[in-house]
Design an enzyme around this catalytic site. Structure first.
Site, PDB file in Angstrom:
ATOM      1  N   GLY A   1      34.315  37.122  40.083  1.00 46.67           N
ATOM      2  CA  GLY A   1      33.056  37.900  39.707  1.00 46.67           C
ATOM      3  C   GLY A   1      32.639  38.876  40.815  1.00 46.67           C
ATOM      4  O   GLY A   1      31.696  39.372  40.355  1.00 46.67           O
TER       5      GLY A   1
ATOM      6  N   ALA B   1      41.128  36.783  40.840  1.00 51.51           N
ATOM      7  CA  ALA B   1      39.704  36.726  41.212  1.00 51.51           C
ATOM      8  C   ALA B   1      39.431  37.908  42.182  1.00 51.51           C
ATOM      9  O   ALA B   1      40.137  38.026  43.231  1.00 51.51           O
ATOM     10  CB  ALA B   1      39.279  35.437  41.534  1.00 51.51           C
ATOM     11  N   GLY B   2      38.349  38.233  41.946  1.00 51.48           N
ATOM     12  CA  GLY B   2      37.809  39.433  42.932  1.00 51.48           C
ATOM     13  C   GLY B   2      37.989  40.631  42.602  1.00 51.48           C
ATOM     14  O   GLY B   2      37.462  41.413  43.630  1.00 51.48           O
TER      15      GLY B   2
ATOM     16  N   LYS C   1      46.263  26.782  34.669  1.00 50.36           N
ATOM     17  CA  LYS C   1      45.417  27.321  35.676  1.00 50.36           C
ATOM     18  C   LYS C   1      44.505  26.190  36.475  1.00 50.36           C
ATOM     19  O   LYS C   1      43.572  25.924  35.658  1.00 50.36           O
ATOM     20  CB  LYS C   1      44.641  28.785  35.418  1.00 50.36           C
TER      21      LYS C   1
ATOM     22  N   ASN D   1      39.218  39.294  34.950  1.00 53.80           N
ATOM     23  CA  ASN D   1      38.602  39.129  33.943  1.00 53.80           C
ATOM     24  C   ASN D   1      37.283  40.211  33.904  1.00 53.80           C
ATOM     25  O   ASN D   1      37.187  40.957  33.035  1.00 53.80           O
ATOM     26  CB  ASN D   1      38.209  37.471  33.638  1.00 53.80           C
ATOM     27  N   THR D   2      36.519  39.642  34.581  1.00 53.40           N
ATOM     28  CA  THR D   2      35.053  40.228  34.705  1.00 53.40           C
ATOM     29  C   THR D   2      35.384  41.896  35.051  1.00 53.40           C
ATOM     30  O   THR D   2      34.560  42.491  34.220  1.00 53.40           O
ATOM     31  CB  THR D   2      34.420  39.814  35.950  1.00 53.40           C
TER      32      THR D   2
END
Lengths: 66, 269
Positions: free
Chosen positions: B160, B187-188, B99, B209-210
Site C-alpha cells: 500500500g 506489493a508496493g 498466497k 491492488n492499491t
C-alpha cells in the site's frame, strides 16, 4: 452451554454438533468454512464434531483481498 | 513466439495479477479486473454472519470471472493461523493455490521470514501450491524454495505504499541468482512506470491492488498497468542496451554539411 462465535456469545444445547450450531444461526449453502479453537473443521465432519462450553468458533466467508 | 507465464504447471497469457480489495464499488472492481487482463485474482476470508451478503457477492463474481483464484492469508501472524485459514480457503475456493502471508510487523506489514518458512513447509506437505509474499532476502527465498515453494513473490516495497522497487540491488540479486524460479513482484507498486521497471529487470509478473483500486479512475489505471506489463516484458525480451558514461551521437556524423576543415588562428599567422 455458551460458545463464542465470531467473537460473540451464543447459547447452544450441551453436546450439540457444529451442524446444529450452523443450523441454529442460519448458515446455509457452501460459501463459508469453520474453525473451532483455531483448528479447521472440514465440512464433511460438521455432524460428528461436537462442541464444548467455551469453544471459540470462527465462521468465515469470501471477501475481497489483496 | 509464445511467452506465457508458467506457475505450478499452469500457463497464463497475462503477467499482471490483481487484488480485489479497496475499490469504490463491486462494479468498478469487476470492470477494473477485466480491463487489467489479469487471469489470477487474490481474495481472502473473514468472519461473516449469515445475514451479511458480501460473501455471496464475491462468490457470484468468482463464478463468472473465470480467473485462477489466489486466496491469501492476509493478517495471519503465526503458522497455526495460516494453516487453519489455508484449509478453510481450500474448502471454500476449491483451489490448492495460496498466497502465503505471515506478517511479522504491524507497522510496515513486513513478512516474518521464520514464520513463512515454517508455514510453507507444512502447507506444501498438505498439498498446497504456495506463493509466498516474502522479503527480497536471497537466503530466505532459497529456504522457501527448499521447503517446496515453486514460485516466490518478493515485495517491491511495503503493502500500500506505492514506493515501487525499494531495494533494486536485492531484487536484481534474486533475479540473477534464481534464474529459473518464477518471481512475482508483490506489493508496493504505485505507478505503471514501476511495473515496467520490474518487468525490464526480468521479473516474471507483478501483483498489485492499491495502485489500481485507489486511482482516480481505476478502470483506466487497470488498462495503464496492462500496457505497462506488456511493455516491460517486451523490453526484457528485446534486450536493453547497455548504459554508457559518455554521449554518442545517434545521427551519422559522416558528411555533415557546413563542416569545413578549419585551421586555427595560430596556424594562419
Amino acid at each position: 452451554m455458551q460458545l463464542l462465535v465470531n467473537g460473540e456469545n451464543v447459547n447452544l444445547n450441551d453436546g450439540a454438533s457444529v451442524a446444529a450450531l450452523l443450523q441454529q444461526l442460519g448458515y446455509t449453502g457452501e460459501t463459508f468454512a469453520v474453525a473451532v479453537n483455531g483448528d479447521f473443521v472440514p465440512r464433511a465432519t460438521y455432524d460428528e464434531t461436537t462442541l464444548s462450553a467455551g469453544d471459540q468458533l470462527d465462521i468465515v466467508a469470501p471477501v475481497v483481498g489483496g | 513466439m509464445t511467452d506465457k507465464l508458467k506457475l505450478y504447471g499452469k500457463e497464463f497469457e497475462s503477467r499482471l495479477l490483481v487484488g480485489t480489495a479497496l475499490y469504490p464499488s463491486p462494479a468498478v472492481m469487476r470492470e477494473s479486473v477485466s480491463a487489467s487482463g489479469a487471469e489470477i485474482i487474490t481474495l481472502s476470508l473473514r468472519r461473516q454472519n449469515p445475514e451479511q451478503q458480501q460473501g455471496k457477492m464475491i462468490w457470484d463474481y468468482i463464478q463468472e470471472s473465470g480467473c485462477q483464484l489466489l486466496p491469501n492469508t492476509a493478517g495471519c501472524k503465526t503458522p497455526k493461523e495460516v494453516i487453519a485459514l489455508a484449509e478453510m480457503s481450500r474448502e471454500i475456493f476449491a483451489t490448492d493455490w495460496l498466497k502465503l502471508e505471515v506478517i511479522g510487523d504491524d507497522y510496515n506489514l513486513q513478512p516474518d521470514p521464520y514464520g513463512l518458512v515454517e508455514a510453507a513447509r507444512e502447507l506444501v506437505k498438505r498439498g498446497f501450491r504456495v506463493l509466498p509474499y516474502c522479503t527480497d532476502d536471497l537466503v530466505v527465498c532459497r529456504k522457501l524454495l527448499d521447503v517446496g515453494c515453486e514460485v516466490l513473490m518478493p515485495w517491491g516495497s511495503p503493502i500500500g505504499t506505492g514506493r515501487g522497487l525499494m531495494n533494486k540491488y536485492n531484487l536484481q540479486t534474486l533475479r540473477e541468482r534464481l534464474p529459473d524460479t518464477p518471481l512475482i513482484i508483490d506489493a508496493g507498486i504505485g505507478a505503471p512506470s514501476q511495473a515496467v521497471e520490474a518487468m525490464e529487470m526480468g521479473f516474471d509478473a507483478v501483483l498489485l491492488n492499491t495502485a489500481i483500486a485507489k486511482a482516480q479512475n481505476p478502470v483506466l489505471m487497470a488498462q495503464a498497468f496492462k500496457l505497462a506489463i506488456e511493455s516491460g516484458r517486451a523490453a526484457r525480451n528485446a534486450g536493453l542496451m547497455l548504459k554508457r558514461q559518455t554521449a554518442s551521437p545517434s545521427t551519422p556524423t559522416l558528411d555533415m554539411p557546413f563542416w569545413q576543415q578549419t585551421v586555427t588562428a595560430g596556424e594562419n599567422a
